[in-house]
Design an enzyme around this catalytic site. Structure first.
Site, short mmCIF file in Angstrom:
data_model
loop_
_atom_site.label_atom_id
_atom_site.label_comp_id
_atom_site.label_asym_id
_atom_site.label_seq_id
_atom_site.Cartn_x
_atom_site.Cartn_y
_atom_site.Cartn_z
N GLY A 149 -96.52 104.56 -79.90
CA GLY A 149 -96.86 105.08 -81.21
C GLY A 149 -95.64 105.19 -82.11
N ASP A 150 -94.53 105.66 -81.58
CA ASP A 150 -93.29 105.74 -82.34
C ASP A 150 -92.83 104.36 -82.77
OD1 ASP A 150 -92.65 108.51 -82.47
OD2 ASP A 150 -92.07 108.47 -80.37
N SER A 151 -92.89 103.41 -81.86
CA SER A 151 -92.40 102.06 -82.15
C SER A 151 -93.24 101.38 -83.22
CB SER A 151 -92.38 101.21 -80.88
OG SER A 151 -91.49 101.77 -79.92
#
Length: 414
Positions: A180-182
């Site tokens: 999700g962060d990436s």
């Protein structure tokens, strides 16, 4: 700011298209720093601002030795590191001086944090009216949940991804990386480059440039995840369908799964194309399935997915992985090994495209050659060469003092 600052137009590197751009990164953890990493990979000068003494918390995540994790070294490769205390007047003044010479600013604090510290859109615009600002947060800058904290784990659940990961008879699982962060970092980097393109187009047309007060790039982690969920919502909206966890399969597509081999290794086989399916079944010795009219289309194959998977694995278990893959390759059936890190770093395909590169890293006073992932996408035949791993905390404090004409040595600023 002129994006060709300090560059000779005759020697502009076509493989470093962002050279000459300066980006100020106020981000911690993974999302905004991933955006900074992508911009740095292609030539931008990314100045990472870290809190004095402790720095980005990512420095000690998955720390196996030394004082800086290789997770930090990976996410923050190619950047500068300066220590600035954003909670002090002096620190904020230094950041604004840096912003004045920058093209973009990345941040992933909880919405309103920079405003409380006095770094409002109005203040940023006064320092640099052409600054591109990208903000990454759990739930975005607006809406009833905007003030809630959240990491990628929460976003992946809220965005619909977690419910689809794992086996149907077990609780939802998680992908083994902070996906999700990436994804959010990718969107932030895209937003920055899109806005920089718009800025240059407006300049060329003699039009007013958009200011930080008029527009910022707003990336919410859960929305970044949700945007990757394909037809999850349309299928529910049109047909009332609720997607289910299917383990190694993809719902509605068959046969496509992981299969065990005689040597204990596993392979992924994607035999879900109509003509590919026929070739796969003939390869595994099941002409009866290849010729079955009920299996000519994907819907029929999905209905009999367990039978097909059993037939395929009965074949893969009779030989080692290398032989399985060779036979499938001979039949033009998409298949591949399930790799671990040790497989990746020695694989010829990764090596041929310089997608694994070694850099020297100081770990507890010892210089080690450490393998890192290469740069994606390729702008030629191989990955761009990496410049350096994520820097030591405050490695560029002295550089910043010289850049801004400040007194002092390499101590934190502010």
């Amino acid at each position: 700011m002129d994006p060709t600052r300090d560059l000779d137009p005759d020697v502009l590197d076509p493989l470093r298209p962002l050279a000459g751009l300066r980006v100020v990164e106020l981000g911690n953890y993974i999302a905004a720093p991933t955006a900074g990493r992508l911009l740095a990979d292609f030539g931008a000068e990314v100045v990472k601002v870290e809190r004095p003494r402790t720095g980005d918390e990512l420095r000690v995540w998955r720390l196996h030795a030394g004082d800086t994790s290789l997770l930090y070294r990976t996410i923050n490769r190619g950047k500068r590191s300066v220590e600035i205390d954003l909670r002090t007047d002096e620190g904020r003044a230094v950041v604004l001086s840096l912003v004045a010479s920058a093209d973009a600013l990345l941040e992933n604090f909880r919405p309103g944090t920079l405003d409380r510290w006095g770094l409002t859109p109005e203040v940023l615009a006064e320092a640099n009216p052409e600054l591109v600002v990208a903000r990454v947060s759990a739930f975005g800058q607006t809406g009833p949940m905007s003030q809630r904290p959240g990491f990628a784990a929460v976003a992946e659940g809220f965005g619909g991804m977690r419910e689809l990961v794992g086996d149907p008879d077990r609780p939802p699982a998680r992908v083994g990386v902070s996906i999700g962060d990436s994804i959010a970092g990718l969107y932030a980097a895209f937003g920055v480059t899109m806005s920089l393109f718009d800025r240059e187009r407006r300049r060329a047309a003699g039009a007013d440039v958009v200011t930080p007060q008029q527009r910022h790039i707003d990336v919410a982690l859960h929305e970044a995840v949700f945007s990757m969920m394909e037809s999850l919502v349309p299928d529910h909206s049109a047909f009332g369908v609720e997607r289910q966890r299917t383990g190694g399969r993809m719902e509605g597509i068959a046969p496509s799964n992981a299969y065990s081999c005689a040597d204990g290794a596993s392979v992924v086989i994607a035999g879900n194309g109509d003509s590919i399916f026929v070739r796969l079944m003939r390869t595994v010795g099941r002409d009866d399935l290849a010729d079955d009219p009920d299996l000519a289309g994907n819907a029929g194959r999905w209905a009999r997915r367990d039978e097909l998977d059993a037939a395929i694995e009965a074949w893969t278990r009779t030989m080692p992985r290398t032989e399985v893959l060779q036979r499938l390759d001979d039949a033009s059936v998409p298949a591949g090994p399930i790799y671990r890190a040790a497989d990746i770093v020695t694989d010829e395909q990764y090596r041929a495209r310089a997608m694994v590169q070694e850099l020297p890293v100081d770990i507890d006073g010892e210089q080690r050659q450490v393998a890192f992932p290469g740069v994606v996408p390729l702008l030629g035949e191989a990955s761009l060469p990496l410049t350096h791993p994520g820097p030591d905390l405050g490695a560029d404090n002295d550089w910043l003092r010289r850049e801004l004409g400040l007194d002092g040595g390499d101590a934190p600023l502010g």
